[in-house]
Design an enzyme around this catalytic site. Structure first.
Site, PDB file in Angstrom:
ATOM      1  N   SER A   1      -2.970  -7.984   2.529  1.00 43.48           N
ATOM      2  CA  SER A   1      -3.374  -7.765   3.927  1.00 43.48           C
ATOM      3  C   SER A   1      -3.936  -9.034   4.542  1.00 43.48           C
ATOM      4  O   SER A   1      -3.661  -9.351   5.709  1.00 43.48           O
ATOM      5  CB  SER A   1      -4.406  -6.646   4.019  1.00 43.48           C
ATOM      6  OG  SER A   1      -3.822  -5.414   3.700  1.00 43.48           O
TER       7      SER A   1
ATOM      8  N   ARG B   1      -1.258  -6.444  -8.267  1.00 43.63           N
ATOM      9  CA  ARG B   1      -0.163  -7.344  -7.922  1.00 43.63           C
ATOM     10  C   ARG B   1      -0.009  -8.451  -8.939  1.00 43.63           C
ATOM     11  O   ARG B   1       1.089  -8.878  -9.233  1.00 43.63           O
ATOM     12  CB  ARG B   1      -0.400  -7.968  -6.545  1.00 43.63           C
ATOM     13  CG  ARG B   1      -0.375  -6.976  -5.410  1.00 43.63           C
ATOM     14  CD  ARG B   1      -0.868  -7.616  -4.155  1.00 43.63           C
ATOM     15  NE  ARG B   1      -2.252  -8.013  -4.380  1.00 43.63           N
ATOM     16  CZ  ARG B   1      -3.050  -8.516  -3.468  1.00 43.63           C
ATOM     17  NH1 ARG B   1      -2.619  -8.726  -2.259  1.00 43.63           N
ATOM     18  NH2 ARG B   1      -4.294  -8.846  -3.744  1.00 43.63           N
TER      19      ARG B   1
ATOM     20  N   LYS C   1     -15.843  -7.683   5.352  1.00 43.22           N
ATOM     21  CA  LYS C   1     -14.539  -8.343   5.254  1.00 43.22           C
ATOM     22  C   LYS C   1     -14.022  -8.814   6.612  1.00 43.22           C
ATOM     23  O   LYS C   1     -12.979  -9.426   6.695  1.00 43.22           O
ATOM     24  CB  LYS C   1     -13.507  -7.388   4.634  1.00 43.22           C
ATOM     25  CG  LYS C   1     -13.561  -7.303   3.128  1.00 43.22           C
ATOM     26  CD  LYS C   1     -12.330  -6.571   2.606  1.00 43.22           C
ATOM     27  CE  LYS C   1     -12.190  -6.693   1.104  1.00 43.22           C
ATOM     28  NZ  LYS C   1     -10.989  -6.013   0.607  1.00 43.22           N
TER      29      LYS C   1
ATOM     30  N   HIS D   1       0.836  -1.205   0.000  1.00 42.22           N
ATOM     31  CA  HIS D   1       0.000   0.000   0.000  1.00 42.22           C
ATOM     32  C   HIS D   1       0.870   1.255   0.000  1.00 42.22           C
ATOM     33  O   HIS D   1       0.605   2.213  -0.734  1.00 42.22           O
ATOM     34  CB  HIS D   1      -0.905   0.049   1.239  1.00 42.22           C
ATOM     35  CG  HIS D   1      -1.931  -1.026   1.300  1.00 42.22           C
ATOM     36  ND1 HIS D   1      -2.069  -1.837   2.404  1.00 42.22           N
ATOM     37  CD2 HIS D   1      -2.873  -1.424   0.417  1.00 42.22           C
ATOM     38  CE1 HIS D   1      -3.069  -2.680   2.202  1.00 42.22           C
ATOM     39  NE2 HIS D   1      -3.564  -2.459   0.994  1.00 42.22           N
TER      40      HIS D   1
END
Length: 176
Positions: free
Chosen positions: A155, A117, A65, A41
Site C-alpha cells: 500500500s 510477501r 501511519k 489484500h
C-alpha cells in the site's frame, strides 16, 4: 458431541448448527490499514474465506501511519471489494482502534489471518505473533503467502506511485 466440539465449547467458541449437526463456527480476523486496499489484500481475503465460516476484516484506524484515505473511505473501499468475495463464508468489515488481540476477543475470532510477501514481512510478523500469544494464546495466527504476482505490492508504494501521478491500475481494483 465430539472431543473437538467440547474443546471449542471450553474455549468459548460459538457452535453453529448445519444440517442437523453441531459444528464449531470458525471466525477469522484479517486486520490492516488497507490504505488503499490492493490486489494483494484481495488475494488474501479470497483465500481466507475458504478457511473460515465468518471473516471479520478489521480496518485499523492507526493515525500514526498517516493514512491517505479517511477511515470512512477505507472502510467503504474494503466493504465494496469484499462484497464480491463472499463465498461460503460471511464477511464483516469493521473499524478498530484497540489492541489487535482485544479486537479479536471482541469479534470472537479464533484466528488472525496475515499475508506474507517476503522474508522481511516474516521477521515483523514473527515478533507480533510472539507478543500477541502472550496477550491471548487461544487465538492462532495463520499466514498466507501472497501469490507471486502480488508479492511486490505494498500500500505504501501504491500511495507513492499515485501521489506522483503514476498508473496504479495493475495494483488495485478500478473502484480504488
Amino acid at each position: 458431541e465430539t472431543a473437538f466440539s467440547r474443546l471449542g465449547s471450553l474455549r468459548g467458541i460459538g457452535n453453529v448448527r448445519r444440517g442437523g449437526t453441531s459444528m464449531t463456527r470458525r471466525v477469522g480476523l484479517y486486520p490492516g490499514t488497507f490504505d488503499p486496499i490492493t490486489n494483494g489484500h484481495l488475494d488474501i481475503i479470497r483465500r481466507a474465506v475458504k478457511l473460515v465460516d465468518h471473516l471479520v476484516i478489521g480496518v485499523a484506524i492507526n493515525e500514526g501511519k498517516g493514512p491517505m484515505f479517511s477511515l470512512e473511505e477505507r472502510v467503504e473501499m474494503v466493504r465494496h471489494e469484499a462484497e464480491r468475495l463472499r463465498g461460503q463464508a460471511t464477511i464483516e468489515v469493521r473499524p478498530f482502534k484497540s489492541l489487535l488481540m482485544q479486537f479479536a476477543e471482541e469479534v470472537g475470532a479464533q484466528m488472525i489471518v496475515r499475508g506474507l510477501r517476503a522474508v522481511s514481512d516474516f521477521e515483523y510478523e514473527f515478533q507480533m505473533v510472539g507478543m500477541n500469544m502472550r496477550l491471548n494464546n487461544e487465538v492462532e495466527t495463520v499466514f498466507l503467502m501472497a501469490e507471486p504476482m502480488n508479492q511486490a505490492i505494498a500500500s505504501k508504494l501504491v500511495k507513492e506511485i499515485a501521489t506522483l501521478g503514476g498508473n496504479i491500475s495493475q495494483f488495485t481494483s478500478p473502484y480504488v
